[in-house]
Design an enzyme around this catalytic site. Structure first.
Site, PDB file in Angstrom:
ATOM      1  N   ASP A 198       0.827  -1.217   0.000  1.00 48.38           N
ATOM      2  CA  ASP A 198       0.000   0.000   0.000  1.00 48.38           C
ATOM      3  C   ASP A 198       0.858   1.262   0.000  1.00 48.38           C
ATOM      4  OD1 ASP A 198      -2.425   1.328  -0.008  1.00 48.38           O
ATOM      5  OD2 ASP A 198      -2.588   1.356   2.179  1.00 48.38           O
ATOM      6  N   GLY A 199       0.311   2.308  -0.558  1.00 44.31           N
ATOM      7  CA  GLY A 199       0.964   3.621  -0.487  1.00 44.31           C
ATOM      8  C   GLY A 199       1.467   4.159  -1.823  1.00 44.31           C
ATOM      9  N   ASN A 200       1.149   3.470  -2.909  1.00 44.09           N
ATOM     10  CA  ASN A 200       1.595   3.939  -4.233  1.00 44.09           C
ATOM     11  C   ASN A 200       1.018   5.313  -4.560  1.00 44.09           C
ATOM     12  OD1 ASN A 200       2.730   1.447  -4.486  1.00 44.09           O
ATOM     13  ND2 ASN A 200       1.271   0.663  -5.995  1.00 44.09           N
ATOM     14  N   SER A 205     -10.637  -7.110  -4.393  1.00 43.55           N
ATOM     15  CA  SER A 205     -11.972  -7.184  -4.988  1.00 43.55           C
ATOM     16  C   SER A 205     -12.706  -5.856  -4.824  1.00 43.55           C
ATOM     17  CB  SER A 205     -12.768  -8.350  -4.392  1.00 43.55           C
ATOM     18  OG  SER A 205     -12.599  -8.415  -2.994  1.00 43.55           O
ATOM     19  N   ASN A 220     -11.002  -2.879  -5.158  1.00 43.04           N
ATOM     20  CA  ASN A 220     -10.297  -1.835  -5.921  1.00 43.04           C
ATOM     21  C   ASN A 220     -11.004  -1.443  -7.225  1.00 43.04           C
ATOM     22  OD1 ASN A 220      -7.006  -2.926  -4.805  1.00 43.04           O
ATOM     23  ND2 ASN A 220      -8.192  -1.178  -4.103  1.00 43.04           N
ATOM     24  N   TRP A 223       2.540   8.065  -2.466  1.00 45.41           N
ATOM     25  CA  TRP A 223       3.927   8.285  -2.905  1.00 45.41           C
ATOM     26  C   TRP A 223       3.932   9.237  -4.107  1.00 45.41           C
ATOM     27  CZ3 TRP A 223       6.790   7.781  -7.328  1.00 45.41           C
ATOM     28  CH2 TRP A 223       8.189   7.768  -7.194  1.00 45.41           C
ATOM     29  N   GLU A 248       1.533 -13.001  12.210  1.00 43.27           N
ATOM     30  CA  GLU A 248       2.073 -11.842  12.923  1.00 43.27           C
ATOM     31  C   GLU A 248       1.904 -10.649  11.982  1.00 43.27           C
ATOM     32  OE1 GLU A 248       3.261 -11.992  16.016  1.00 43.27           O
ATOM     33  OE2 GLU A 248       3.004 -14.165  16.119  1.00 43.27           O
TER      34      GLU A 248
HETATM   35  C1  IPE Z   1      -5.338  -2.837  -0.172  1.00 40.41           C
HETATM   36  O1  IPE Z   1      -5.033  -1.490  -0.282  1.00 40.41           O
HETATM   37  C2  IPE Z   1      -5.307  -3.477  -1.516  1.00 40.41           C
HETATM   38  C3  IPE Z   1      -4.001  -3.648  -2.133  1.00 40.41           C
HETATM   39  C4  IPE Z   1      -2.846  -3.312  -1.611  1.00 40.41           C
HETATM   40  C5  IPE Z   1      -4.018  -4.269  -3.436  1.00 40.41           C
HETATM   41  P1  IPE Z   1      -6.179  -0.395  -0.388  1.00 40.41           P
HETATM   42  O2  IPE Z   1      -5.484   0.918  -0.535  1.00 40.41           O
HETATM   43  O3  IPE Z   1      -7.155  -0.735  -1.444  1.00 40.41           O
HETATM   44  O4  IPE Z   1      -6.883  -0.501   1.031  1.00 40.41           O
HETATM   45  P2  IPE Z   1      -7.901   0.482   1.737  1.00 40.41           P
HETATM   46  O5  IPE Z   1      -9.022   0.710   0.772  1.00 40.41           O
HETATM   47  O6  IPE Z   1      -7.174   1.748   2.046  1.00 40.41           O
HETATM   48  O7  IPE Z   1      -8.320  -0.226   2.980  1.00 40.41           O
HETATM   49  C1  IPE Z   2      -1.725   0.246  -3.309  1.00 41.59           C
HETATM   50  O1  IPE Z   2      -1.476   1.605  -3.306  1.00 41.59           O
HETATM   51  C2  IPE Z   2      -1.937  -0.295  -4.696  1.00 41.59           C
HETATM   52  C3  IPE Z   2      -3.298  -0.767  -4.961  1.00 41.59           C
HETATM   53  C4  IPE Z   2      -4.282  -0.732  -4.139  1.00 41.59           C
HETATM   54  C5  IPE Z   2      -3.515  -1.309  -6.271  1.00 41.59           C
HETATM   55  P1  IPE Z   2      -2.661   2.658  -3.231  1.00 41.59           P
HETATM   56  O2  IPE Z   2      -3.030   3.054  -4.613  1.00 41.59           O
HETATM   57  O3  IPE Z   2      -3.770   2.153  -2.403  1.00 41.59           O
HETATM   58  O4  IPE Z   2      -1.925   3.853  -2.521  1.00 41.59           O
HETATM   59  P2  IPE Z   2      -2.556   4.863  -1.468  1.00 41.59           P
HETATM   60  O5  IPE Z   2      -3.053   4.060  -0.310  1.00 41.59           O
HETATM   61  O6  IPE Z   2      -3.646   5.597  -2.165  1.00 41.59           O
HETATM   62  O7  IPE Z   2      -1.400   5.740  -1.097  1.00 41.59           O
HETATM   63 MG    MG Z   3      -4.186   2.354  -0.397  1.00 41.14          MG
END
Ligand code: IPE
Ligand code: IPE
Ligand code: MG
Length: 249
Positions: free
Chosen positions: A21-23, A67, A69, A26, A208
């Site tokens: 998470d966090g793309n 599911s 996204n 970033w 964990e």
């Molecule tokens: C979880 O991240 C899904 C993936 C990393 C593929 P999300 O960014 O979708 O999660 P939420 O919606 O913040 O809980």
């Molecule tokens: C995770 O990064 C990648 C996917 C869910 C596909 P995000 O796109 O959720 O990144 P944030 O949480 O918005 O920073």
């Molecule tokens: Mg995210």
């Protein structure tokens, strides 16, 4: 309960699952489009696969697309699908060279023909690799997995409809995704959120949980090793007392 492999003094988890998470954050913090964050995230995927294989983790599972996204703006979903298609084609060769077997878990019927074909090709191409099994979780949801398992279980054991008391945990487990892997020992989430977001539920019942604020595109080998070190300091009690665990060592 022997969920670990000893490599010298280090206990290596057998199954590591990562919520990457966090793309988006970033990219947005750099005034870049979110898709650029996803693109850079693919580089972290490659580095992490190498790091996990290097330290002897036999099963690595990565949450690539949940599911839920599909609820994102269509442009972002499209960008993710394009990236998934190109990464599958490009990375399969790297995996083959590194002895990594690739598998995919999730409801694949929602993907384009092209992606479904690339998945089948990558899985077939790496089928004989035995250094590590990498599972890409795509259109995966922990609840979807449980419901699918129920459906398959009832089909395989039609008698349970009349005799629900015959249902056992083992029967459910048998029909879940990741039937090739042991339960998750270590679940890592980057990006700082302390939630599971419908990732692996059943098979991570005793995982964990390691959360780092590092955003996925910034995740490096040393971050992965940091999580393994942290895992080494955990006492896994599986419901017992600490004294019992130490007495059984
Ligand atoms: C979880 O991240 C899904 C993936 C990393 C593929 P999300 O960014 O979708 O999660 P939420 O919606 O913040 O809980
Ligand atoms: C995770 O990064 C990648 C996917 C869910 C596909 P995000 O796109 O959720 O990144 P944030 O949480 O918005 O920073
Ligand atoms: Mg995210």
């Amino acid at each position: 309960m022997t969920a670990i492999i000893k490599q010298g003094n280090v206990a290596v988890p057998r199954h590591v699952a990562i919520i990457m998470d966090g793309n988006g954050r970033w990219a947005q913090s750099r005034f870049l489009p979110r898709a650029e964050g996803h693109r850079r995230g693919v580089e972290s995927v490659r580095r992490t696969i190498e790091a996990a294989a290097k330290c002897g983790v036999p099963f690595l599972s990565l949450f690539a697309f949940s599911s839920e996204n599909w609820r994102r703006p269509p442009e972002e979903v499209n960008a993710l699908m394009k990236l998934f298609a190109t990464a599958l084609k490009r990375e399969a060769k790297h995996m083959l060279a590194n002895g990594v077997r690739m598998r995919v878990a999730g409801d694949l019927t929602a993907f384009s023909e092209d992606i479904q074909q690339s998945i089948a090709e990558s899985e077939a191409m790496t089928a004989s690799c035995d250094r590590m099994v990498l599972t890409i979780c795509a259109n995966y949801g922990g609840r979807w997995d449980i419901v699918e398992a129920m459906r398959k279980m009832v089909k395989a054991h039609p008698d349970v409809a009349e005799h629900p008391e015959r249902i056992t945990e083992a029967m459910v487990s048998e029909h879940m995704a990741f039937d090739w892997a042991p339960e998750v020992d270590l679940m890592i989430r980057t990006g700082g959120e302390q939630r599971i977001s419908n990732f692996i539920l059943w098979q991570a019942a005793y995982a964990e949980l390691y959360v780092t604020r590092t955003l996925w595109p910034d995740f490096r080998e040393e971050d992965f090793m940091g999580a393994i070190e942290w895992f080494n300091d955990r006492e896994r009690r599986f419901g017992m007392t600490g004294d019992q665990v130490r007495a059984n060592k």
